[in-house]
Design a protein around this motif. Structure first.
Motif, PDB file in Angstrom:
ATOM      1  N   ARG A 118       0.828  -1.202   0.000  1.00  0.00           N
ATOM      2  CA  ARG A 118       0.000   0.000   0.000  1.00  0.00           C
ATOM      3  C   ARG A 118       0.865   1.256   0.000  1.00  0.00           C
ATOM      4  O   ARG A 118       0.617   2.200  -0.758  1.00  0.00           O
ATOM      5  CB  ARG A 118      -0.913  -0.003   1.226  1.00  0.00           C
ATOM      6  CG  ARG A 118      -1.797   1.231   1.340  1.00  0.00           C
ATOM      7  CD  ARG A 118      -2.727   1.367   0.149  1.00  0.00           C
ATOM      8  NE  ARG A 118      -4.084   1.052   0.525  1.00  0.00           N
ATOM      9  CZ  ARG A 118      -5.135   1.235  -0.258  1.00  0.00           C
ATOM     10  NH1 ARG A 118      -4.973   1.723  -1.476  1.00  0.00           N
ATOM     11  NH2 ARG A 118      -6.348   0.908   0.131  1.00  0.00           N
TER      12      ARG A 118
ATOM     13  N   GLU B 177     -10.915   5.469   3.224  1.00  0.00           N
ATOM     14  CA  GLU B 177     -11.847   4.341   3.144  1.00  0.00           C
ATOM     15  C   GLU B 177     -13.009   4.519   4.114  1.00  0.00           C
ATOM     16  O   GLU B 177     -14.155   4.177   3.808  1.00  0.00           O
ATOM     17  CB  GLU B 177     -11.103   3.030   3.413  1.00  0.00           C
ATOM     18  CG  GLU B 177     -10.199   2.615   2.264  1.00  0.00           C
ATOM     19  CD  GLU B 177      -9.227   1.507   2.624  1.00  0.00           C
ATOM     20  OE1 GLU B 177      -9.191   1.117   3.825  1.00  0.00           O
ATOM     21  OE2 GLU B 177      -8.493   1.038   1.736  1.00  0.00           O
TER      22      GLU B 177
ATOM     23  N   ILE C 249     -15.282   7.118   2.537  1.00  0.00           N
ATOM     24  CA  ILE C 249     -16.019   6.512   1.424  1.00  0.00           C
ATOM     25  C   ILE C 249     -17.182   5.673   1.939  1.00  0.00           C
ATOM     26  O   ILE C 249     -18.303   5.731   1.412  1.00  0.00           O
ATOM     27  CB  ILE C 249     -15.059   5.661   0.562  1.00  0.00           C
ATOM     28  CG1 ILE C 249     -14.108   6.570  -0.220  1.00  0.00           C
ATOM     29  CG2 ILE C 249     -15.839   4.746  -0.393  1.00  0.00           C
ATOM     30  CD1 ILE C 249     -12.978   5.830  -0.914  1.00  0.00           C
ATOM     31  N   GLY C 250     -16.944   4.905   2.987  1.00  0.00           N
ATOM     32  CA  GLY C 250     -18.008   4.086   3.559  1.00  0.00           C
ATOM     33  C   GLY C 250     -19.154   4.932   4.063  1.00  0.00           C
ATOM     34  O   GLY C 250     -20.339   4.603   3.855  1.00  0.00           O
TER      35      GLY C 250
ATOM     36  N   CYS D 297      -4.970   6.145   3.767  1.00  0.00           N
ATOM     37  CA  CYS D 297      -5.865   5.219   3.064  1.00  0.00           C
ATOM     38  C   CYS D 297      -6.976   4.735   3.989  1.00  0.00           C
ATOM     39  O   CYS D 297      -8.137   4.616   3.577  1.00  0.00           O
ATOM     40  CB  CYS D 297      -5.072   4.042   2.510  1.00  0.00           C
ATOM     41  SG  CYS D 297      -4.002   4.468   1.112  1.00  0.00           S
ATOM     42  N   GLN D 298      -6.635   4.460   5.244  1.00  0.00           N
ATOM     43  CA  GLN D 298      -7.639   4.023   6.204  1.00  0.00           C
ATOM     44  C   GLN D 298      -8.707   5.094   6.392  1.00  0.00           C
ATOM     45  O   GLN D 298      -9.913   4.798   6.425  1.00  0.00           O
ATOM     46  CB  GLN D 298      -6.966   3.711   7.540  1.00  0.00           C
ATOM     47  CG  GLN D 298      -7.928   3.299   8.645  1.00  0.00           C
ATOM     48  CD  GLN D 298      -7.218   3.043   9.969  1.00  0.00           C
ATOM     49  OE1 GLN D 298      -6.055   2.648  10.011  1.00  0.00           O
ATOM     50  NE2 GLN D 298      -7.903   3.291  11.066  1.00  0.00           N
TER      51      GLN D 298
ATOM     52  N   TYR E 159      -5.588  10.018  -2.776  1.00  0.00           N
ATOM     53  CA  TYR E 159      -6.736   9.749  -1.908  1.00  0.00           C
ATOM     54  C   TYR E 159      -8.035  10.263  -2.532  1.00  0.00           C
ATOM     55  O   TYR E 159      -9.088   9.614  -2.408  1.00  0.00           O
ATOM     56  CB  TYR E 159      -6.494  10.374  -0.538  1.00  0.00           C
ATOM     57  CG  TYR E 159      -5.166   9.949   0.034  1.00  0.00           C
ATOM     58  CD1 TYR E 159      -5.009   8.713   0.641  1.00  0.00           C
ATOM     59  CD2 TYR E 159      -4.047  10.769  -0.091  1.00  0.00           C
ATOM     60  CE1 TYR E 159      -3.768   8.306   1.125  1.00  0.00           C
ATOM     61  CE2 TYR E 159      -2.809  10.368   0.392  1.00  0.00           C
ATOM     62  CZ  TYR E 159      -2.679   9.131   0.993  1.00  0.00           C
ATOM     63  OH  TYR E 159      -1.443   8.729   1.450  1.00  0.00           O
TER      64      TYR E 159
ATOM     65  N   MET F 103      -9.154   7.715  -4.926  1.00  0.00           N
ATOM     66  CA  MET F 103      -9.762   6.542  -4.293  1.00  0.00           C
ATOM     67  C   MET F 103     -11.283   6.672  -4.281  1.00  0.00           C
ATOM     68  O   MET F 103     -12.007   5.705  -4.545  1.00  0.00           O
ATOM     69  CB  MET F 103      -9.252   6.388  -2.857  1.00  0.00           C
ATOM     70  CG  MET F 103      -7.848   5.858  -2.721  1.00  0.00           C
ATOM     71  SD  MET F 103      -7.286   5.805  -0.980  1.00  0.00           S
ATOM     72  CE  MET F 103      -8.455   4.635  -0.274  1.00  0.00           C
TER      73      MET F 103
ATOM     74  N   GLN G 236     -14.669   4.901  -6.780  1.00  0.00           N
ATOM     75  CA  GLN G 236     -15.869   4.302  -6.195  1.00  0.00           C
ATOM     76  C   GLN G 236     -17.131   5.055  -6.618  1.00  0.00           C
ATOM     77  O   GLN G 236     -18.194   4.872  -6.020  1.00  0.00           O
ATOM     78  CB  GLN G 236     -15.751   4.318  -4.673  1.00  0.00           C
ATOM     79  CG  GLN G 236     -14.618   3.476  -4.121  1.00  0.00           C
ATOM     80  CD  GLN G 236     -14.868   1.992  -4.306  1.00  0.00           C
ATOM     81  OE1 GLN G 236     -15.958   1.498  -4.080  1.00  0.00           O
ATOM     82  NE2 GLN G 236     -13.840   1.281  -4.741  1.00  0.00           N
TER      83      GLN G 236
END
Length: 364
Positions: free
Chosen positions: A31, A98, A101-102, A94-95, A126, A129, A133
Motif C-alpha cells: 500500500r 476508506e 467513502i463508507g 488510506c484508512q 486519496y 480513491m 468508487q
C-alpha cells in the motif's frame, strides 16, 4: 544531472522489499509503495521515489512507527477524527479515506480528519480513491511550515495541498495542487540537479527574493526565516494572498478540525511529525441522476478541450489528463530517476536487505 530509466514493475518490487525491511508487513508495504509510486507514474518526480530518502530517515529516527495502530477517537454517521499514533502517513491516509467513502455510500457524505500522522505522499491519490468508487473525493494535508504569509518573512503554513477528483469520461477530473508556488519536494529536486530557482518562488530570511534552493531548504529546516511563497507570489499584485487564503482553508480543515497541530508546530516535538490530514467523500447522486451529472461534466470538459487555442498551441489539457497519459508512458518506457536518487536507493536497499531487488538502469 544525468537521468536513468528503470522498469516500473522492478521498482515496485524493490520498494515493497524496502518497506518489508523496515518492519511493515506485505500488505502495508504494498500500500505504501502504491501511493509512493503513483507520483512517479503521474510524472510528479518531487513526490515519488526521490522521497524514499525522507521516509528512510523518518523511520530509522523513530518518527514513523511501523507497528502503529491508528484509532477513531470521535465519530458520527457523517464524520470521524482519527488519532494517527505516528503511523506511516500513507497507511493512515488510506484508512481514513476508506472510512469517509463508507460513510458517503451509506449517508451520501463522509468527512474524516486525522491528527498526529506523518507525510502521506500526493494528495491526489486519496481523492482518486473516492472517484474510483463513483464519488467525489477531496483530500488535504498540512505540512511543516514552509509558506511565508503575504507580507511576512517567517514560514507559518505548509505547502498545504488540496486535491479534488470526480468521475468523468474519458478520464476522471483530478486536480491536485500545493497552495505554495511549488512544494518542498521541487526544491529538493532542484538541489539534486544543481539548478537555481526562478525568482518569485521563494524568499530568504530577510524576506527578499532568493534563487538558491540550498539556502531556502536550510532556512526551512533550521527555522531561520524565509520560505516558499504562496501560490500567486509575493504581495498582492499577482494575488499571492489567494494562495495564502487557500493554505489557510487547508489548515482549518486538517489541524483545526482534527484537534491536531498547525504547520508552525509540525516537527517541533522531538521525534514526532504531528501532521494532520482531511478526507472527504461525496455521493453526487444526492443531487439527481448520477449518470446525467457525470455526462454533464464530461460534456463540459470536452467543450473546454475543443475551445479556441492560444497562438502556437494545439491542445488544452483538463486536470488529470497529463497524469493519466504519463501512467501509460511510464509503464511502457520506465521511470526516470536522477543519479542521486538512484544512489540513495542503493544505500537504502543495502540498509534494509533489499539490495538484490535494486532495479537495473535500462539505459546502461
Amino acid at each position: 544531472m544525468q537521468y536513468h530509466r528503470v522498469d516500473y514493475t522492478a521498482l515496485e518490487k524493490f520498494c515493497v522489499q524496502v518497506f518489508r525491511g523496515y518492519g511493515f508487513d506485505e500488505e502495508k508495504s504494498s500500500r505504501i509503495t502504491d501511493v509512493l509510486l503513483d507520483a512517479d507514474l503521474s510524472g510528479i518526480e518531487s513526490h515519488g521515489i526521490q522521497r524514499l530518502i525522507r521516509y528512510h530517515k523518518e523511520i530509522t529516527d523513530g518518527m514513523v512507527q511501523p507497528d502503529a495502530e491508528p484509532e477513531i477517537v470521535h465519530e458520527t454517521p457523517l464524520s470521524a477524527v482519527v488519532e494517527g499514533h505516528d503511523a506511516m502517513g500513507q497507511l493512515v491516509g488510506c484508512q481514513a479515506m476508506e472510512l469517509a467513502i463508507g460513510k458517503a455510500k451509506r449517508c451520501g457524505f463522509g468527512m474524516v480528519t486525522v491528527r498526529n500522522s506523518n507525510h502521506y505522499g500526493i494528495a491526489g491519490y486519496y481523492a482518486k480513491m473516492a472517484a474510483e468508487q463513483g464519488l467525489i473525493g477531496m483530500s488535504m494535508t498540512n505540512t511543516e511550515a514552509i509558506m511565508v504569509p503575504t507580507y511576512g518573512r517567517q514560514a507559518m503554513l505548509g505547502t498545504n495541498p488540496i486535491a479534488f477528483a470526480m468521475p468523468a469520461k474519458p478520464v476522471p477530473f483530478v486536480f491536485d495542487a500545493a497552495t505554495t508556488v511549488v512544494p518542498r519536494g521541487k526544491l529538493e529536486v532542484y538541489v539534486k540537479r544543481g539548478n537555481g530557482l526562478p525568482l518569485g518562488w521563494a524568499v530568504d530570511e530577510n524576506g527578499r527574493d532568493c534563487s538558491d534552493p540550498d539556502r531556502i531548504l536550510y532556512n526551512i529546516i533550521h527555522k531561520t526565516g524565509g520560505g516558499i511563497l504562496p501560490l500567486g507570489g509575493s504581495g498582492s499584485e499577482t494575488s499571492g494572498y489567494k494562495g495564502y487564503g487557500f493554505g489557510m482553508l487547508c489548515e482549518i480543515a486538517t489541524a483545526i478540525l482534527s484537534g491536531g497541530t498547525t504547520s508552525n508546530y509540525i516537527y517541533k516535538t522531538p521525534g514526532r511529525a504531528n501532521i494532520a490530514h482531511c478526507f472527504l467523500a461525496l455521493d453526487y447522486g444526492m443531487f439527481g441522476d448520477k449518470e446525467a451529472i457525470e455526462n454533464a461534466l464530461s460534456r463540459f470538459l470536452q467543450e473546454i478541450r475543443d475551445s479556441a487555442k492560444a497562438e502556437g498551441q494545439d491542445r488544452i489539457f483538463i486536470q488529470g489528463e497529463k497524469e493519466a497519459e504519463a501512467h501509460e508512458r511510464v509503464r511502457r518506457d520506465g521511470v526516470p530517476l536522477n543519479e542521486k536518487t538512484y544512489a540513495e536507493m542503493k544505500m537504502i536497499g543495502e540498509y534494509t536487505g533489499a539490495a538484490a531487488y535494486l532495479p537495473p538502469c535500462l539505459d546502461l
